[in-house]
Design an enzyme around this catalytic site. Structure first.
Site, PDB file in Angstrom:
ATOM      1  N   GLU A 193      -4.126   7.744  -5.421  1.00  0.00           N
ATOM      2  CA  GLU A 193      -4.276   7.452  -6.602  1.00  0.00           C
ATOM      3  C   GLU A 193      -5.595   8.019  -7.364  1.00  0.00           C
ATOM      4  O   GLU A 193      -6.469   7.659  -6.678  1.00  0.00           O
ATOM      5  CB  GLU A 193      -4.009   5.921  -6.860  1.00  0.00           C
ATOM      6  CG  GLU A 193      -2.864   5.601  -6.499  1.00  0.00           C
ATOM      7  CD  GLU A 193      -2.401   4.121  -6.528  1.00  0.00           C
ATOM      8  OE1 GLU A 193      -3.484   3.355  -6.933  1.00  0.00           O
ATOM      9  OE2 GLU A 193      -1.366   3.566  -6.425  1.00  0.00           O
TER      10      GLU A 193
ATOM     11  N   HIS B  51      -0.336   0.179 -10.201  1.00  0.00           N
ATOM     12  CA  HIS B  51      -1.205  -0.692  -9.380  1.00  0.00           C
ATOM     13  C   HIS B  51      -2.135  -1.456 -10.036  1.00  0.00           C
ATOM     14  O   HIS B  51      -3.278  -1.468  -9.635  1.00  0.00           O
ATOM     15  CB  HIS B  51      -1.444   0.014  -8.077  1.00  0.00           C
ATOM     16  CG  HIS B  51      -1.686  -0.911  -6.966  1.00  0.00           C
ATOM     17  ND1 HIS B  51      -0.806  -1.714  -6.598  1.00  0.00           N
ATOM     18  CD2 HIS B  51      -2.637  -1.132  -6.307  1.00  0.00           C
ATOM     19  CE1 HIS B  51      -1.257  -2.605  -5.520  1.00  0.00           C
ATOM     20  NE2 HIS B  51      -2.541  -2.186  -5.130  1.00  0.00           N
TER      21      HIS B  51
ATOM     22  N   ARG C  75       0.843  -1.056   0.020  1.00  0.00           N
ATOM     23  CA  ARG C  75      -0.085  -0.027  -0.139  1.00  0.00           C
ATOM     24  C   ARG C  75       0.940   1.214   0.002  1.00  0.00           C
ATOM     25  O   ARG C  75       2.086   1.267   0.440  1.00  0.00           O
ATOM     26  CB  ARG C  75      -0.863  -0.178   1.057  1.00  0.00           C
ATOM     27  CG  ARG C  75      -1.921  -1.002   1.219  1.00  0.00           C
ATOM     28  CD  ARG C  75      -2.908  -0.728   0.263  1.00  0.00           C
ATOM     29  NE  ARG C  75      -3.891  -1.992  -0.034  1.00  0.00           N
ATOM     30  CZ  ARG C  75      -4.066  -2.766  -1.196  1.00  0.00           C
ATOM     31  NH1 ARG C  75      -3.162  -2.656  -2.161  1.00  0.00           N
ATOM     32  NH2 ARG C  75      -4.998  -3.561  -1.299  1.00  0.00           N
TER      33      ARG C  75
END
Length: 160
Positions: free
Chosen positions: A98, A126, A69
């Site tokens: 994000e 990601h 994370r």
């Protein structure tokens, strides 16, 4: 490759069953990690776990990869470590925010060919799971878990 891990919540013996070596503390792990790959949930305990002081424990010219994370790793500490030569580079697969704002220091370094971190920093969005096979796998595993619970069995891979 000599794989060493630290996880205070994994029971003893798991390391042996997987053929891995266990470090007794995060500090012990960091001191011997030439390539550190971070895999943990974001909790109060892990928030900014990899900061300036933790990065300083890594061998000089180590590489950090974060697929956990964003808030687990202090990316500004990573940038400082790349600039000082403490880190040879970093692979960052997840950011705290994000999508990141345009003025994000990590993005600025990554975009600027004059920045020392430019050629030693890999940023990903990601989304490695986002493939046809990955999406199918998520649907199948989710359906299998629903079936297990309906049949009175415990679900697998419970995270929370």
């Amino acid at each position: 490759m000599d794989v060493v891990f630290f996880d205070p919540y994994v029971p003893d013996g798991k390391d042996k069953s997987l053929g891995l070596r266990r470090a007794e503390s995060l500090e012990e792990l960091l001191k011997q990690s030439h390539l550190l790959s971070v895999h943990c949930p974001l909790t109060d305990e892990t928030r900014r776990m990899l900061d300036d002081s933790a990065i300083a424990l890594l061998p000089r010219s180590a590489i950090v990869v974060n697929t956990a994370r964003g808030a687990v790793v202090d990316v500004l500490a990573v940038l400082r470590a790349i600039e000082s030569g403490q880190l040879a580079g970093a692979g960052i697969d997840v950011l705290e925010k994000e999508p990141p704002p345009d003025d994000d220091p990590l993005l600025k370094a990554w975009r600027d060919p004059q920045d020392p971190a430019h050629d030693r920093l890999i940023l990903n969005p990601h989304s490695a799971f986002y493939t046809e096979e990955g999406l199918r796998d998520m649907r199948v595993k989710g359906s299998e878990n629903v079936r297990r619970v309906l049949l009175g069995n415990p679900p697998r891979n419970v995270v929370n």
